[in-house]
Design an enzyme around this catalytic site. Structure first.
Site, PDB file in Angstrom:
ATOM      1  N   LYS A 102       0.860  -1.185   0.000  1.00  0.00           N
ATOM      2  CA  LYS A 102       0.000   0.000   0.000  1.00  0.00           C
ATOM      3  C   LYS A 102       0.887   1.222   0.000  1.00  0.00           C
ATOM      4  O   LYS A 102       2.027   1.173   0.482  1.00  0.00           O
ATOM      5  CB  LYS A 102      -0.881   0.027   1.259  1.00  0.00           C
ATOM      6  CG  LYS A 102      -2.098   0.902   1.126  1.00  0.00           C
ATOM      7  CD  LYS A 102      -3.207   0.144   0.439  1.00  0.00           C
ATOM      8  CE  LYS A 102      -4.485   0.881   0.356  1.00  0.00           C
ATOM      9  NZ  LYS A 102      -5.590  -0.038  -0.004  1.00  0.00           N
TER      10      LYS A 102
HETATM   11  N1  GLU Z   1      -7.256   0.162  -3.374  1.00  0.00           N
HETATM   12  C1  GLU Z   1      -8.008  -1.017  -3.651  1.00  0.00           C
HETATM   13  C2  GLU Z   1      -8.013  -1.947  -2.450  1.00  0.00           C
HETATM   14  O1  GLU Z   1      -7.844  -1.539  -1.335  1.00  0.00           O
HETATM   15  C3  GLU Z   1      -7.565  -1.687  -4.940  1.00  0.00           C
HETATM   16  C4  GLU Z   1      -6.155  -2.157  -4.959  1.00  0.00           C
HETATM   17  C5  GLU Z   1      -5.697  -2.632  -6.327  1.00  0.00           C
HETATM   18  O2  GLU Z   1      -6.498  -2.640  -7.254  1.00  0.00           O
HETATM   19  O3  GLU Z   1      -4.526  -2.991  -6.421  1.00  0.00           O
HETATM   20  O4  GLU Z   1      -8.279  -3.107  -2.569  1.00  0.00           O
END
Ligand code: GLU
Length: 409
Positions: A102
């Site tokens: 993240k």
């Molecule tokens: N931000 C989204 C999540 O928390 C998508 C992450 C992604 O598509 O890599 O799952």
């Protein structure tokens, strides 16, 4: 309690049931790499602002790491780490070949002009480009970021590494993005909700819903629920909430929100505040905004029988325990909102094959993965007589643990 501690608490509960050794627990919980950077930005007015950015790579046992990039003023190291950890279990629960990561920048995006946002994104790429990439770590949209930010990201990345659209997902459809990516999280939420209701022999058409948040996830979930005949009676966004016990006209509300920029004062509805939305008399509550909104302070007043965690970590562990005693069923984030990362995976696959899928193929494959994952989690919960959250953790941790051992420690 911190985001990472919250995420770790569920991990330890699941690890206890699985009989994971202390050493293995430590190995699986410790992030592989944490990057914290300063980004200096020259504002349109000539002033210099500095922001702190993060990319935390939690685990790569099952493949390149994957996870969103958040632009929000509450972003900090602890939150990013907690969310990176969730991505490791989420990608494992839906069995896509990724690990978890993240990133984020601590910034109030509303204070940035479009040009400032563009430059901020590019300066962030300048300092992290070596640690990300299609085979290392693939960012995607999250709170405060969108397809445009991903387009800037890809463009800046290509200046260092050449053309490589698979370095990031959630891009605009016109620029190597996938059909169906934007709707994917909301659509996945509804597929899973339908499946959950079916287990209780309920139909969407006979069910009432309240949705907190009318951003990408909440609005697409509302649209899909309305298409299937569900009665969405309450919705909120940052400006407040609206309520109509007869059900909101969602297609009209979507038009109204895109014209006015908010849902407030939508004709034919009463205004409600955030607490009113969370405690509304509905069957299903869908928190689709910030984390930590359902706590031990308000959990007892919540009347919904089902809570679908469309946001990441909207229910605190203390509230989760209250729900367990009240027999309220919580569909956990690492399953409930995994539709987004699943279609991110499809986008990455399409980019690498240089072959575009149509929207029906995306939707069919998403439906298959969501349904299979739900059935597996449900089966584990039944067999072990545990919550859906613990069952999802068992499934995710088990897969990451096995990959770790097979790969060699
Ligand atoms: N931000 C989204 C999540 O928390 C998508 C992450 C992604 O598509 O890599 O799952």
């Amino acid at each position: 309690m911190s985001s990472y501690e919250d995420a770790s608490r569920y991990f330890h509960q699941a690890a206890g049931i699985m009989g994971l050794s202390k050493n293995m627990q430590k190995l699986l919980l410790t992030p592989e790499r944490e990057m914290k950077v300063q980004i200096a930005l020259e504002r349109d007015n000539g002033e210099i602002s500095t922001f702190i950015g993060y990319r935390i790579q939690h685990n790569s046992a099952r493949g390149p790491m994957k996870g969103g990039l958040r632009f929000h003023h509450e972003v900090d190291e602890d939150e990013v780490l907690g969310l990176a950890t969730l991505m490791t279990w989420k990608t494992a629960v839906v069995n896509i070949p990724y690990g978890g990561a993240k990133g984020g920048i601590s910034v109030n995006v509303k204070e940035l002009t479009q040009g400032e946002k563009d430059r901020l994104t590019r300066k962030f790429v300048d300092v992290i480009h070596d640690m990300v990439g299609p085979d290392k770590d693939i960012p995607a949209p999250d709170m405060g970021t969108n397809a445009q930010v991903m387009a800037w990201f890809m463009n800046q990345y290509s200046k260092f590494h050449g053309f490589n659209p698979a370095c990031v997902t959630g891009k605009p459809v016109e620029l190597h993005g996938s059909e169906g990516r934007e709707e994917a999280t909301g659509r996945g939420v509804v597929t899973l909700t339908e499946r959950l209701l079916n287990k209780a022999r309920r139909e969407i058409t006979e069910t009432t819903f309240a949705i907190q948040g009318f951003g990408n996830v909440g609005s697409h979930a509302a649209r899909r629920l309305a298409e299937l005949g569900g009665k969405v009676v309450a919705v909120s966004d940052v400006s407040g909430g609206i309520w109509n016990p007869e059900g909101l006209d969602i297609p009209k509300l979507l038009d109204y929100a895109s014209e006015t920029g908010s849902i407030s004062n939508f004709p034919g509805t009463d205004a409600i505040d955030n607490d009113g939305l969370l405690t509304a008399d509905v069957d299903v509550l869908i928190p689709a905004a910030l984390g930590g909104v359902i706590t031990s302070d308000n959990a007892a007043e919540i009347r919904a029988k089902y809570i679908i965690e469309a946001a990441n970590a909207p229910v605190t562990p203390e509230a989760d325990e209250i729900f367990a005693h009240k027999n309220v069923i919580v569909l956990p984030d690492i399953l409930a909102n995994a539709g987004g990362v699943t279609v991110s995976y499809f986008e990455w696959v399409q980019n690498r094959q240089h072959f575009k899928w149509d929207v029906n193929r995306v939707r069919d494959e998403l439906h298959r993965i969501m349904s299979d994952s739900f059935d597996k989690v449900w089966q584990i919960a039944e067999e072990k007589d545990i919550s859906l959250r613990l069952a999802a953790y068992l499934l995710g941790i088990g897969r990451v643990g096995r990959a770790t051992v097979l790969g060699g420690i």
